[in-house]
Design a protein around this motif. Structure first.
Motif, PDB file in Angstrom:
ATOM      1  N   ASP A   1      47.207 -97.562  38.964  1.00 19.27           N
ATOM      2  CA  ASP A   1      48.357 -97.351  38.140  1.00 19.27           C
ATOM      3  C   ASP A   1      49.551 -97.580  39.029  1.00 19.27           C
ATOM      4  OD1 ASP A   1      46.849 -96.492  36.040  1.00 19.27           O
ATOM      5  OD2 ASP A   1      46.820 -94.366  36.246  1.00 19.27           O
TER       6      ASP A   1
ATOM      7  N   LYS B   1      35.531-105.428  24.657  1.00 17.94           N
ATOM      8  CA  LYS B   1      36.422-106.430  25.496  1.00 17.94           C
ATOM      9  C   LYS B   1      35.710-106.801  26.512  1.00 17.94           C
ATOM     10  CE  LYS B   1      41.435-105.449  24.927  1.00 17.94           C
ATOM     11  NZ  LYS B   1      42.551-104.680  25.349  1.00 17.94           N
TER      12      LYS B   1
ATOM     13  N   ALA C   1      46.115 -91.200  43.547  1.00 17.25           N
ATOM     14  CA  ALA C   1      46.043 -92.307  44.188  1.00 17.25           C
ATOM     15  C   ALA C   1      46.033 -92.443  45.623  1.00 17.25           C
ATOM     16  CB  ALA C   1      47.167 -93.086  43.560  1.00 17.25           C
TER      17      ALA C   1
ATOM     18  N   ARG D   1      36.713-100.759  24.534  1.00 22.81           N
ATOM     19  CA  ARG D   1      36.592-101.486  26.061  1.00 22.81           C
ATOM     20  C   ARG D   1      35.108-102.041  26.060  1.00 22.81           C
ATOM     21  NH1 ARG D   1      35.665 -98.890  31.510  1.00 22.81           N
ATOM     22  NH2 ARG D   1      35.292-101.287  31.887  1.00 22.81           N
TER      23      ARG D   1
ATOM     24  N   SER E   1      41.996-104.110  30.602  1.00 19.70           N
ATOM     25  CA  SER E   1      41.173-103.455  29.586  1.00 19.70           C
ATOM     26  C   SER E   1      40.833-102.127  30.147  1.00 19.70           C
ATOM     27  CB  SER E   1      40.036-104.333  28.919  1.00 19.70           C
ATOM     28  OG  SER E   1      38.859-103.635  28.840  1.00 19.70           O
ATOM     29  N   ALA E   2      39.930-102.121  31.312  1.00 17.47           N
ATOM     30  CA  ALA E   2      39.370-100.713  31.853  1.00 17.47           C
ATOM     31  C   ALA E   2      40.957 -99.776  31.863  1.00 17.47           C
ATOM     32  CB  ALA E   2      38.858-100.967  33.162  1.00 17.47           C
ATOM     33  N   LEU E   3      41.838-100.237  32.346  1.00 19.30           N
ATOM     34  CA  LEU E   3      42.938 -99.461  32.724  1.00 19.30           C
ATOM     35  C   LEU E   3      43.875 -98.931  31.594  1.00 19.30           C
ATOM     36  CD1 LEU E   3      44.004-101.258  35.976  1.00 19.30           C
ATOM     37  CD2 LEU E   3      42.846 -99.105  35.546  1.00 19.30           C
ATOM     38  N   SER E   4      43.635 -99.568  30.313  1.00 16.98           N
ATOM     39  CA  SER E   4      44.530 -99.149  29.099  1.00 16.98           C
ATOM     40  C   SER E   4      44.304 -97.815  28.708  1.00 16.98           C
ATOM     41  CB  SER E   4      44.141-100.035  28.068  1.00 16.98           C
ATOM     42  OG  SER E   4      42.935 -99.911  27.464  1.00 16.98           O
TER      43      SER E   4
ATOM     44  N   ALA F   1      41.543-109.649  33.131  1.00 11.38           N
ATOM     45  CA  ALA F   1      41.382-109.255  31.794  1.00 11.38           C
ATOM     46  C   ALA F   1      40.816-108.007  31.675  1.00 11.38           C
ATOM     47  CB  ALA F   1      40.772-110.229  30.843  1.00 11.38           C
ATOM     48  N   ALA F   2      39.536-107.979  32.485  1.00 12.99           N
ATOM     49  CA  ALA F   2      38.705-106.747  32.517  1.00 12.99           C
ATOM     50  C   ALA F   2      39.219-105.527  33.094  1.00 12.99           C
ATOM     51  CB  ALA F   2      37.369-107.104  33.316  1.00 12.99           C
TER      52      ALA F   2
ATOM     53  N   LEU G   1      33.466-101.461  35.554  1.00  8.95           N
ATOM     54  CA  LEU G   1      33.970-100.488  36.151  1.00  8.95           C
ATOM     55  C   LEU G   1      33.879 -99.237  35.156  1.00  8.95           C
ATOM     56  CD1 LEU G   1      35.765-100.586  38.520  1.00  8.95           C
ATOM     57  CD2 LEU G   1      37.677-100.829  37.188  1.00  8.95           C
TER      58      LEU G   1
ATOM     59  N   PHE H   1      50.844 -99.893  30.184  1.00 11.57           N
ATOM     60  CA  PHE H   1      49.419-100.316  30.413  1.00 11.57           C
ATOM     61  C   PHE H   1      48.610-100.945  29.207  1.00 11.57           C
ATOM     62  CE2 PHE H   1      49.703 -96.737  34.015  1.00 11.57           C
ATOM     63  CZ  PHE H   1      50.476 -97.516  34.604  1.00 11.57           C
ATOM     64  N   PHE H   2      49.207-100.620  28.130  1.00  8.76           N
ATOM     65  CA  PHE H   2      48.474-101.644  27.103  1.00  8.76           C
ATOM     66  C   PHE H   2      49.684-101.507  25.948  1.00  8.76           C
ATOM     67  CE2 PHE H   2      47.442 -96.934  26.509  1.00  8.76           C
ATOM     68  CZ  PHE H   2      47.856 -96.787  25.097  1.00  8.76           C
TER      69      PHE H   2
ATOM     70  N   ARG I   1      50.968 -93.546  29.083  1.00 10.02           N
ATOM     71  CA  ARG I   1      50.554 -95.059  29.513  1.00 10.02           C
ATOM     72  C   ARG I   1      50.959 -96.033  28.603  1.00 10.02           C
ATOM     73  NH1 ARG I   1      46.800 -94.345  33.326  1.00 10.02           N
ATOM     74  NH2 ARG I   1      45.846 -96.472  33.223  1.00 10.02           N
TER      75      ARG I   1
ATOM     76  N   ILE J   1      34.514-110.814  27.550  1.00 12.23           N
ATOM     77  CA  ILE J   1      34.987-111.351  28.612  1.00 12.23           C
ATOM     78  C   ILE J   1      33.464-112.123  29.188  1.00 12.23           C
ATOM     79  CG2 ILE J   1      35.777-111.299  31.123  1.00 12.23           C
ATOM     80  CD1 ILE J   1      37.620-108.904  30.082  1.00 12.23           C
TER      81      ILE J   1
ATOM     82  N   HIS K   1      45.391 -88.173  38.612  1.00 10.58           N
ATOM     83  CA  HIS K   1      44.879 -88.559  39.967  1.00 10.58           C
ATOM     84  C   HIS K   1      46.072 -89.015  40.835  1.00 10.58           C
ATOM     85  CE1 HIS K   1      41.161 -88.568  38.176  1.00 10.58           C
ATOM     86  NE2 HIS K   1      41.331 -89.160  37.254  1.00 10.58           N
TER      87      HIS K   1
ATOM     88  N   GLY L   1      43.253 -93.794  40.631  1.00 10.46           N
ATOM     89  CA  GLY L   1      44.396 -93.828  40.122  1.00 10.46           C
ATOM     90  C   GLY L   1      45.403 -94.778  40.756  1.00 10.46           C
TER      91      GLY L   1
ATOM     92  N   ARG M   1      49.825-101.580  39.127  1.00  6.72           N
ATOM     93  CA  ARG M   1      50.470-102.139  38.102  1.00  6.72           C
ATOM     94  C   ARG M   1      51.890-102.075  37.808  1.00  6.72           C
ATOM     95  NH1 ARG M   1      47.377-102.205  32.489  1.00  6.72           N
ATOM     96  NH2 ARG M   1      48.511-104.209  32.320  1.00  6.72           N
TER      97      ARG M   1
END
Lengths: 229, 239, 216
Positions: free
Chosen positions: A89, B153, C88, B150, A226-229, A222-223, A161, C53-54, C48, B157, C86, A86, A92
């Motif tokens: 998070d 996406k 972190a 995901r 998207s993985a963290l959304s 970008a990847a 990921l 985050f999005f 989130r 990419i 988590h 985590g 970001r």
């Protein structure tokens, strides 16, 4: 806005320091990749025979292939741990954009392992029969090549990921993109050893490293987002 | 127009009735094309082997075109978040992979009598092989990510990175070829192509295109229906 | 300096599933919100989304201070703390290394760091590698971040779950101090927080909305 400019280098430096120390200690650090690299090197004469003319002919190509394969090893750990813990998070919510975070992580990993492999490369080539005066040019080539491998590899690591297929999937995704640096790098050594001009191969190798530096952060950013959304 | 069709339901409604005709067109074109393949004269140099070309050349063209289509669809999916574009890219991948494999296999079959070897490491074949690896990587990545959005996406990419990289890889392979190639192999691109050979080639190319469009539409539709089913099924678990 | 956050008719999707549809919410300085609802209803997803985050499928999340609308990137990078499931913490690094890193990365000053260590009684943990910490201790270490870098909006995902009774009191005091300083807390919880909060109960959108969302 002005505060941001003051803050960012600080954050970047602290992230680089943290990741560098992790890449040097976590999971055996560079030892794993270095051990793998040397083992591959030892396998080459064992599989091809110790005839020195054969060996010195294939040495540059096989060294570059081994370098590419050894570069793959540390990719799995590049983002996976921090993703699961985590940490992303927190990152970001800090001052750095995702592209810069990804690039810094790749560079830290490269300094920790890729650069070690690059430093070993001249010795490997010499052991396999390349002349000693080729050491410098093979070091330069390996530094540029391992940097390209690290960043292009980072793209593969960020894309896969969280899939829990880790290594094999990354290798499948990334190896086709390793084709150009392997060709240019092996071509550079070939040119040097046959006395042909090396500028073309060297500049192509440089160009690919720059290309990776430009493309890599965008794709990784970008990847990761998207993985963290 | 594209935005209007990007709505999956509208897309299904517009294309479902047209689809059988496209399938029929593909069948007719294949029947005609295959007839022309065998009716056309032998090549004075290649003999009967030239007929492999009528399969090989369109397959190789399709291999590249489908990847380009995937790249464009991925771009739209990534930038404009069109769910249909994701489905379109995903649906095209296995079709493209099969065309690429067909191009490699027919190339190899043609190479044996012509070059005396099943595989010649020339620039073109090596690049097509790398293209095939791209397809495999794309499909594997899609299959490995559970979350569909995901997955869409990430693969988008990958497709775009691949699209940017393909010319670089092609260049590097050609460059490598100039370093290593000793004796030059027989190249098939002669200065002119006789009209009686051009016809079967054109018809087969059209047939391949129609086949692709038909398969693609079927797969996109299947993708939309699966997605719909999964979402509603998941919602039903939440009473 | 006041802060307010507005969620204007937002819809959120996870994958192709619509989780939250047309949610409106307004919070201001000193507010505490408890998000409740079944597992999988979208509490974490909502937190989130607020963290930036999005971006939501539809609708807008905006934040205002005394000067008006806050730029979304500035909002994410200067106003928000997000505490997820988590903690972190990298297992091979010591608590002190991790906290120092967070302090540096988030550009906190030394005083805040010392204050956080003291407040949460972390000094016995500082030289331990974080893999040796218990779940409750880890959570306490991650709470330190809230004090190290002062930020106005705290997004907390089950903040109390691994903590024992004594530590819950400590965490509750920490949160109440934040609220009385004019901060905002939005927490996803199963048990309500041990002080006055506004409860927002999340439910699944109906099948019709779900199906309609499929075509976007």
């Amino acid at each position: 806005m002005s505060t941001k400019i003051n803050v960012a280098p600080h954050a970047a430096l602290s992230l680089l320091k943290r990741d560098l120390s992790l890449s040097l200690t976590r999971g055996g650090g560079p030892l794993l990749a270095v051990g793998f690299y040397l083992t591959l090197m030892a396998m080459i004469p064992l599989s091809l025979g110790s005839d020195s003319t054969t060996l010195s002919r294939v040495a540059p190509g096989l060294t570059w292939l081994s370098l590419a394969l050894a570069s793959l090893l540390s990719l799995e750990r590049l983002f996976e741990r921090d993703y699961e813990d985590g940490l992303f998070d927190i990152l970001r919510l800090g001052p750095l954009p995702m592209e810069v975070i990804a690039l810094l992580k790749c560079l830290a990993q490269w300094l920790g392992t890729g650069l070690m492999l690059a430093v070993l490369t001249p010795f490997v080539m010499i052991i396999l029969g390349a002349p000693v005066d080729a050491a410098f040019i093979s070091l330069i080539g390996a530094i540029l090549g391992s940097l390209s491998f690290a960043i292009i590899g980072g793209i593969g690591a960020s894309l896969s990921l969280g899939t829990r297929k880790g290594g094999v999937l990354i290798a499948l995704l990334v190896l086709p993109f390793y084709v150009p640096p392997v060709i240019f790098g092996a071509g550079l050594m070939q040119a040097y050893l046959t006395g042909a001009p090396i500028t073309q191969a060297l500049s192509l190798l440089c160009a690919y490293a720059l290309f990776a530096l430009a493309l890599g952060p965008i794709a990784m950013g970008a990847a990761l987002k998207s993985a963290l959304s | 127009m594209i935005t209007w069709l990007a709505n999956p339901e509208r897309f299904t409604r517009v294309f479902a009735p047209i689809r059988p005709y496209i399938g029929g067109l593909a069948a007719v074109l294949f029947a005609w094309g295959l007839y022309l393949c065998f009716a056309s004269p032998e090549d004075y140099q290649q003999g009967d082997t030239v007929r492999i070309m009528y399969l090989h050349v369109p397959a190789a063209w399709m291999a590249m075109m489908v990847y380009l289509i995937m790249g464009i669809a991925s771009f739209f999916g990534l930038i404009f978040r069109h769910a249909l574009a994701d489905a379109a890219a995903k649906a095209a991948a296995p079709i493209g992979a099969v065309f690429t494999a067909l191009a490699l296999i027919t190339g190899s079959l043609w190479g044996k009598p012509m070059w005396g070897t099943w595989w010649e490491w020339d620039g073109r074949m090596t690049s097509v092989l790398v293209l095939f690896l791209f397809y495999i990587g794309y499909i594997a990545l899609h299959a490995s990510i559970d979350d569909e959005v995901r997955a869409a996406k990430s693969t988008a990419i990958l497709a775009l990175v691949g699209l940017v990289n393909l010319p670089v890889i092609k260049f590097s392979v050609d460059w490598w070829n100039t370093l290593h190639q000793g004796a030059s192999v027989v190249r098939m691109d002669g200065p002119t192509i006789a009209p009686e050979m051009l016809w079967p080639l054109l018809v087969m190319t059209a047939a391949f295109h129609a086949l692709f469009v038909w398969l693609w539409l079927v797969r996109i539709d299947a993708e939309i229906i699966t997605r719909r089913y999964r979402t509603l099924r998941a919602r039903l678990s939440f009473q | 300096m006041s802060l307010s956050v507005t969620l204007d008719k937002i819809s959120l999707k996870k994958g192709y599933n619509l989780l939250i549809s047309n949610l409106n919410l307004e919070v201001g300085s000193g507010d505490a919100i408890s998000l409740t609802g079944q597992n999988g209803v979208g509490k974490t997803t909502l937190l989130r989304a607020i963290a930036g985050f999005f971006s939501p499928q539809t609708g807008k999340i905006s934040a205002f201070d005394d000067h008006g609308l806050i730029d979304p990137i500035r909002f994410r990078t200067e106003f928000i703390h997000y505490l997820g499931h988590h903690d972190a913490l990298s297992p091979t690094r010591t608590t002190e290394q991790e906290l120092r890193f967070q302090a540096q990365y988030l550009n906190a000053n030394e005083n805040n760091y010392q204050f956080a260590v003291q407040y949460l009684n972390l000094s016995p943990l500082l030289d331990l590698e974080t893999r040796l910490l218990s779940a409750g201790q880890k959570r306490r270490v991650s709470l330190a971040r809230l004090l190290i870098a002062p930020r106005r909006l705290w997004l907390l995902d089950e903040p109390m779950s691994p903590l024992d009774a004594h530590q819950r009191d400590l965490a509750a005091r920490l949160m109440q101090d934040h609220l009385s300083d004019g901060g905002i807390i939005i927490a996803a919880v199963h048990d309500p927080l041990p002080f006055e909060t506004r409860i927002v109960h999340l439910t699944r959108p109906d099948l019709k909305a779900q199906e309609a969302a499929l075509v976007d």
